[in-house]
Design a protein around this motif. Structure first.
Motif, PDB file in Angstrom:
ATOM      1  N   LEU A   1     -17.851 -52.403  61.633  1.00 25.85           N
ATOM      2  CA  LEU A   1     -16.344 -52.595  61.364  1.00 25.85           C
ATOM      3  C   LEU A   1     -15.813 -53.711  62.513  1.00 25.85           C
ATOM      4  CD1 LEU A   1     -15.407 -49.239  59.803  1.00 25.85           C
ATOM      5  CD2 LEU A   1     -16.257 -51.203  58.777  1.00 25.85           C
ATOM      6  N   PRO A   2     -14.941 -54.652  61.797  1.00 30.11           N
ATOM      7  CA  PRO A   2     -14.202 -55.657  62.869  1.00 30.11           C
ATOM      8  C   PRO A   2     -13.507 -55.092  63.669  1.00 30.11           C
ATOM      9  CG  PRO A   2     -14.594 -56.332  60.554  1.00 30.11           C
ATOM     10  CD  PRO A   2     -14.978 -55.109  60.290  1.00 30.11           C
ATOM     11  N   PHE A   3     -12.496 -53.833  63.231  1.00 28.80           N
ATOM     12  CA  PHE A   3     -11.763 -53.640  64.084  1.00 28.80           C
ATOM     13  C   PHE A   3     -12.132 -52.976  65.481  1.00 28.80           C
ATOM     14  CE2 PHE A   3     -13.049 -49.019  63.006  1.00 28.80           C
ATOM     15  CZ  PHE A   3     -12.907 -48.470  64.194  1.00 28.80           C
ATOM     16  N   TYR A   4     -13.274 -52.584  65.517  1.00 30.38           N
ATOM     17  CA  TYR A   4     -13.936 -52.169  66.772  1.00 30.38           C
ATOM     18  C   TYR A   4     -14.406 -53.170  67.868  1.00 30.38           C
ATOM     19  CZ  TYR A   4     -16.951 -49.155  69.772  1.00 30.38           C
ATOM     20  OH  TYR A   4     -17.816 -48.295  70.877  1.00 30.38           O
ATOM     21  N   GLU A   5     -14.729 -54.478  67.069  1.00 30.10           N
ATOM     22  CA  GLU A   5     -15.431 -55.439  68.128  1.00 30.10           C
ATOM     23  C   GLU A   5     -14.478 -56.245  68.800  1.00 30.10           C
ATOM     24  OE1 GLU A   5     -18.677 -55.486  68.383  1.00 30.10           O
ATOM     25  OE2 GLU A   5     -18.776 -53.590  67.005  1.00 30.10           O
ATOM     26  N   THR A   6     -13.891 -55.757  69.830  1.00 26.73           N
ATOM     27  CA  THR A   6     -12.744 -56.144  70.928  1.00 26.73           C
ATOM     28  C   THR A   6     -13.639 -56.439  72.075  1.00 26.73           C
ATOM     29  OG1 THR A   6     -11.815 -54.202  71.587  1.00 26.73           O
ATOM     30  CG2 THR A   6     -10.885 -55.474  69.642  1.00 26.73           C
ATOM     31  N   GLY A   7     -14.570 -55.568  72.288  1.00 28.15           N
ATOM     32  CA  GLY A   7     -15.193 -55.511  73.657  1.00 28.15           C
ATOM     33  C   GLY A   7     -14.418 -54.870  74.517  1.00 28.15           C
ATOM     34  N   MET A   8     -13.483 -54.337  74.290  1.00 22.75           N
ATOM     35  CA  MET A   8     -12.673 -53.347  75.222  1.00 22.75           C
ATOM     36  C   MET A   8     -12.498 -52.123  74.654  1.00 22.75           C
ATOM     37  SD  MET A   8      -9.697 -56.335  76.410  1.00 22.75           S
ATOM     38  CE  MET A   8      -8.947 -56.544  74.835  1.00 22.75           C
ATOM     39  N   ILE A   9     -11.770 -51.168  75.314  1.00 16.33           N
ATOM     40  CA  ILE A   9     -11.525 -49.836  74.731  1.00 16.33           C
ATOM     41  C   ILE A   9     -10.364 -49.914  73.629  1.00 16.33           C
ATOM     42  CG2 ILE A   9     -10.279 -47.590  75.303  1.00 16.33           C
ATOM     43  CD1 ILE A   9     -13.163 -47.965  76.562  1.00 16.33           C
ATOM     44  N   GLN A  10      -9.134 -50.784  73.960  1.00 15.24           N
ATOM     45  CA  GLN A  10      -8.122 -51.064  72.844  1.00 15.24           C
ATOM     46  C   GLN A  10      -8.685 -51.868  71.692  1.00 15.24           C
ATOM     47  OE1 GLN A  10      -4.396 -52.259  74.495  1.00 15.24           O
ATOM     48  NE2 GLN A  10      -4.107 -53.396  72.622  1.00 15.24           N
ATOM     49  N   LYS A  11      -8.692 -51.210  70.537  1.00 11.50           N
ATOM     50  CA  LYS A  11      -9.192 -51.781  69.345  1.00 11.50           C
ATOM     51  C   LYS A  11      -8.115 -52.509  68.473  1.00 11.50           C
ATOM     52  CE  LYS A  11     -12.911 -49.943  70.739  1.00 11.50           C
ATOM     53  NZ  LYS A  11     -13.802 -50.839  71.451  1.00 11.50           N
ATOM     54  N   LYS A  12      -8.597 -53.162  67.506  1.00 11.29           N
ATOM     55  CA  LYS A  12      -7.607 -53.891  66.655  1.00 11.29           C
ATOM     56  C   LYS A  12      -7.020 -52.708  65.730  1.00 11.29           C
ATOM     57  CE  LYS A  12     -10.372 -57.221  65.861  1.00 11.29           C
ATOM     58  NZ  LYS A  12     -11.259 -58.589  65.094  1.00 11.29           N
ATOM     59  N   PRO A  13      -6.000 -52.945  64.978  1.00  7.16           N
ATOM     60  CA  PRO A  13      -5.608 -51.972  63.798  1.00  7.16           C
ATOM     61  C   PRO A  13      -6.810 -52.241  62.932  1.00  7.16           C
ATOM     62  CG  PRO A  13      -3.692 -53.483  64.579  1.00  7.16           C
ATOM     63  CD  PRO A  13      -5.050 -53.937  65.270  1.00  7.16           C
ATOM     64  N   LEU A  14      -6.599 -51.130  61.949  1.00  7.78           N
ATOM     65  CA  LEU A  14      -7.486 -51.008  60.810  1.00  7.78           C
ATOM     66  C   LEU A  14      -7.066 -52.059  59.932  1.00  7.78           C
ATOM     67  CD1 LEU A  14      -9.683 -49.591  59.125  1.00  7.78           C
ATOM     68  CD2 LEU A  14      -7.832 -48.491  58.003  1.00  7.78           C
ATOM     69  N   GLY A  15      -8.199 -53.075  59.471  1.00  7.49           N
ATOM     70  CA  GLY A  15      -7.689 -54.390  58.804  1.00  7.49           C
ATOM     71  C   GLY A  15      -8.262 -54.310  57.262  1.00  7.49           C
ATOM     72  N   GLU A  16      -8.094 -55.337  56.776  1.00 13.39           N
ATOM     73  CA  GLU A  16      -8.402 -55.269  55.283  1.00 13.39           C
ATOM     74  C   GLU A  16      -9.821 -55.400  55.166  1.00 13.39           C
ATOM     75  OE1 GLU A  16      -8.500 -55.235  50.992  1.00 13.39           O
ATOM     76  OE2 GLU A  16      -6.653 -54.938  52.545  1.00 13.39           O
ATOM     77  N   GLU A  17     -10.490 -56.219  55.877  1.00 10.47           N
ATOM     78  CA  GLU A  17     -12.167 -56.410  56.150  1.00 10.47           C
ATOM     79  C   GLU A  17     -12.671 -55.185  56.313  1.00 10.47           C
ATOM     80  OE1 GLU A  17     -15.552 -59.174  58.049  1.00 10.47           O
ATOM     81  OE2 GLU A  17     -13.346 -59.443  58.555  1.00 10.47           O
ATOM     82  N   ASP A  18     -11.981 -54.038  57.105  1.00 10.86           N
ATOM     83  CA  ASP A  18     -12.767 -52.857  57.279  1.00 10.86           C
ATOM     84  C   ASP A  18     -12.741 -52.016  56.063  1.00 10.86           C
ATOM     85  OD1 ASP A  18     -12.913 -53.322  60.277  1.00 10.86           O
ATOM     86  OD2 ASP A  18     -10.591 -53.371  60.281  1.00 10.86           O
ATOM     87  N   ILE A  19     -11.709 -52.303  55.426  1.00 10.62           N
ATOM     88  CA  ILE A  19     -11.471 -51.313  54.141  1.00 10.62           C
ATOM     89  C   ILE A  19     -12.438 -51.572  52.888  1.00 10.62           C
ATOM     90  CG2 ILE A  19      -9.988 -50.529  52.382  1.00 10.62           C
ATOM     91  CD1 ILE A  19      -7.589 -50.881  54.388  1.00 10.62           C
ATOM     92  N   GLN A  20     -12.473 -53.052  52.935  1.00 16.72           N
ATOM     93  CA  GLN A  20     -13.194 -53.424  51.914  1.00 16.72           C
ATOM     94  C   GLN A  20     -14.785 -53.527  52.216  1.00 16.72           C
ATOM     95  OE1 GLN A  20     -11.818 -54.951  49.040  1.00 16.72           O
ATOM     96  NE2 GLN A  20     -13.973 -54.665  48.461  1.00 16.72           N
ATOM     97  N   LEU A  21     -15.245 -53.633  53.639  1.00 21.45           N
ATOM     98  CA  LEU A  21     -16.649 -53.073  53.806  1.00 21.45           C
ATOM     99  C   LEU A  21     -17.002 -51.648  53.534  1.00 21.45           C
ATOM    100  CD1 LEU A  21     -17.095 -54.985  57.149  1.00 21.45           C
ATOM    101  CD2 LEU A  21     -18.332 -55.350  55.166  1.00 21.45           C
ATOM    102  N   THR A  22     -15.892 -50.821  53.553  1.00 19.28           N
ATOM    103  CA  THR A  22     -16.086 -49.398  53.365  1.00 19.28           C
ATOM    104  C   THR A  22     -16.258 -49.317  51.750  1.00 19.28           C
ATOM    105  OG1 THR A  22     -14.818 -48.799  55.306  1.00 19.28           O
ATOM    106  CG2 THR A  22     -15.158 -46.909  53.642  1.00 19.28           C
ATOM    107  N   VAL A  23     -15.285 -49.961  51.258  1.00 24.73           N
ATOM    108  CA  VAL A  23     -15.164 -49.957  49.524  1.00 24.73           C
ATOM    109  C   VAL A  23     -16.571 -50.336  48.936  1.00 24.73           C
ATOM    110  CG1 VAL A  23     -14.313 -50.842  47.438  1.00 24.73           C
ATOM    111  CG2 VAL A  23     -12.569 -50.096  49.300  1.00 24.73           C
ATOM    112  N   ASP A  24     -17.004 -51.283  49.524  1.00 21.48           N
ATOM    113  CA  ASP A  24     -18.343 -51.944  48.938  1.00 21.48           C
ATOM    114  C   ASP A  24     -19.507 -50.962  49.016  1.00 21.48           C
ATOM    115  OD1 ASP A  24     -16.782 -54.104  48.296  1.00 21.48           O
ATOM    116  OD2 ASP A  24     -17.649 -55.300  50.009  1.00 21.48           O
TER     117      ASP A  24
END
Length: 644
Positions: free
Chosen positions: A482-505
């Protein structure tokens, strides 16, 4: 916006400071942001500066996010704001990934029109000889501006406010402090290990905090619930610095439902006011009474109820034995050795349906080891009982691999190439770049892409090894990244549309009868929470889509918890027992995750390995069932059904 649980006059017998409870962290954060915005605007109308005392950490992120939104969408200006931050690690460079200077810029200052000269944060670069005079000047500057109009606080697990650790007096000044071990352990995740966490910090003193005109302390997450209770309901003591706020005339605790869980009006509401005794509350009250008295449920008496503030329940629905029997049966009906349902059996008293006999099961694992750690026994039983089990690893988990482990793998691959004459220039470039970076990596640097690829590959190989050990075919193993995780740091991005769509699919592809997901919500900003939000939002969307009505109505969602906590016994709706052999088999499955063994990057304050934590938790659940009068099992994994 109303509070979740009313703050009745009777609750004030226990709560010694105004306390507001909201359903979740999002609503709580908006409430605080709205109050701050109102204070800023009121000061603007008077043509006066607004002096804010600001905090850092995961708790205020939602507040800052909402303030940025109000600035951009509603025109709130910060030009009259003068901000004083509570604290900073020492020593600390302002451009470090761990610096509170950087935190405030990234979370708030860079996104609003506050003047840079109006942003004050303790200086982590000073020589020790200059700290004392800096601290005096810091407090003098606050006083020169007329004092703090609004002070935002979080709370540490030991009750600290700012970095005023237990033992701090109410008249303590701004100063350099030694950080408590528990504080450093809690921060070890952000610093990639306890050994990297500074031992000292500069903090605003408690005296300055208590002189603020308005103070709001926010606490979010279940892991703060015990210290919240001590701060709100306990004695005022230097051993719980947050308790000093009981003496402030305009202090309020703002909580989410999870952090309020231990308060009397939440945990034992019958001691506060008249209750509506529904089935869930009765189960909670009776199991709690049995645990406190160390008696099996069926041995509780009318006197036990009356002596412990539950006489009203007996009067309404007694005698005690009838109540006991109903609760005992509820507990008994949660136990099943067939988590996918038992074929050709009466399922009216079982937690899962018998049909279809072979179910499609989708296990969501936030990190590549949560499946085996949190529900390994159930995982294996579902596979052994012939269900079509799929596992979806939601994130790469790459930041949880140590640099040493990554370097070891890089050396292995390059050495393998050299020994056997392999010459894949692209692979060689990746590993050579990774080796060079790791050998010279600074603490404040985030991993380059090549290193993250290696660390992610390590986690993938371990997850595959676990699935093969359980018997899951490779075709049923899904790496979502899931893209939200891939920051390379502890702090992540907020949940995004791509994360949700991957889960839906993925859900749509499998059309499961059962979904298992992590309900480990101790940290409202943690990876588990974001991963669960993705699953819940995906299910909501699928449920609304007419194309999915033939299968989504039969898809049940079960929530498990991780290595650090378990559901309260009254919450458990499915309890899957394990034999000694199954416990040992689960341990071997956890051992497949070698990068998470021995030197775990995010160990926290618990020095035990994951298999030890999991076994102790599962054994404790089994022991609790036994003490309540149920059969004795070696271990139990517990689940709660979520109705979406």
């Amino acid at each position: 916006m109303s509070v979740l649980i009313p703050d009745s006059e009777l609750s004030k017998r226990f709560e010694k400071v105004p306390t507001e409870i909201y359903p979740n962290s999002g609503i709580a954060s908006k409430v605080v942001a709205i109050e701050i915005a109102q204070i800023i605007r009121s000061k603007q109308m008077l043509n006066k500066p607004c002096i804010l005392g600001l905090s850092t950490g995961s708790t205020p992120k939602g507040v800052y996010k909402e303030l940025v939104r109000i600035h951009k969408e509603e025109g709130l200006s910060f030009k009259n704001v003068i901000a004083f931050n509570l604290d900073e690690y020492y020593p600390m460079q302002p451009d470090s990934l761990h610096s509170y200077v950087r935190f405030m810029k990234e979370q708030l200052f860079n996104h609003v029109d506050i003047l840079p000269d109006n942003c004050y944060i303790p200086d982590g670069t000073l020589s020790k000889e200059r700290i004392a005079s800096f601290c005096r000047d810091y407090e003098s500057r606050i006083e020169m501006h007329g004092g703090i109009d609004f002070q935002l606080l979080g709370i540490g697990g030991n009750g600290h406010i700012g970095f005023n650790e237990p033992g701090s007096t109410s008249n303590s000044k701004t100063r350099l402090v030694a950080l408590d071990h528990s504080t450093r352990a809690a921060a070890s995740q952000e610093f990639n290990g306890l050994h990297n966490v500074p031992r000292t910090a500069i903090t605003l003193g408690i005296s300055a905090i208590l002189h603020a005109k308005r103070v709001v302390l926010m606490a979010l997450g279940e892991h703060k619930s015990r210290i919240v209770k001590a701060s709100i309901e306990g004695l005022v003591t230097e051993y719980v610095p947050a308790s000093y706020l009981q003496n402030h005339p305009h202090a309020t605790f703002i909580l989410d439902e999870a952090s309020a869980a231990e308060l009397t009006r939440v945990k034992t509401p019958w001691l506060v006011d008249t209750c509506i005794w529904d089935k869930k509350l009765i189960k909670k009250a009776v199991t709690g009474l049995a645990i406190s008295l160390k008696k099996p449920v069926l041995k509780l008496t009318d006197k036990d109820y009356n002596d412990n503030g539950m006489g009203e329940l007996v009067a309404q629905q007694g005698p005690a034995y009838d109540i006991n029997l109903d609760v005992f049966n509820q507990l008994q009906h949660t136990i099943t050795g067939w988590p996918g349902g038992k074929p050709n059996a009466d399922d009216s008293m079982r937690p899962e349906r018998a049909l279809p006999a072979v179910k499609r099961v989708l296990i969501f694992s936030p990190h590549p080891d949560d499946d085996i750690i949190s529900m390994g026994g159930t995982f294996m039983r579902l596979q052994d009982q012939g269900h079509d089990v799929h596992v979806a690893y939601q994130t790469s988990g790459n930041i949880a691999v140590s640099d040493e482990e990554a370097l070891r793998y890089a050396d292995f691959v390059t050495g393998f190439d050299q020994k056997f004459g392999l010459n894949n220039s692209e692979i060689d470039t990746i590993y050579q770049n990774a080796r060079a970076f790791l050998k010279n990596k600074k603490q404040s640097e985030k991993d380059i892409d090549e290193v993250r690829q290696i660390k992610g590959l390590i986690r993938v190989s371990e997850a595959k090894a676990t699935c093969r050990f359980v018997g899951i075919p490779d075709s049923n193993v899904h790496f979502m990244n899931l893209p939200f995780y891939e920051t390379g740091m502890i702090q992540k991005k907020p949940l995004g549309e791509e994360d949700i769509q991957l889960t839906v699919d993925l859900i749509k592809q499998i059309k499961p009868h059962q979904i298992y997901a992590a309900g480990d919500l101790a940290d409202p900003h943690g990876t588990h929470k974001v991963c669960l939000d993705a699953v819940l939002e995906a299910l909501r969307r699928l449920k609304k889509d007419p194309e999915n009505q033939d299968w989504i109505k039969d898809c049940w969602l079960w929530l498990y918890r991780g290595a650090w906590q378990e559901w309260d016994v009254y919450q458990i709706e499915m309890a899957v027992p394990m034999s000694p052999d199954q416990v040992l088999r689960k341990r071997y499955g956890i051992f497949k995750h070698q990068s998470q063994k021995d030197g775990v990057v995010f160990q926290g304050s618990d020095s035990r390995e994951f298999w030890q934590r999991a076994e102790e938790r599962n054994k404790a659940t089994a022991d609790l069932y036994n003490k309540l009068g149920l059969p004795e099992y070696e271990a139990i994994e517990a689940f709660v059904r979520y109705i979406y």
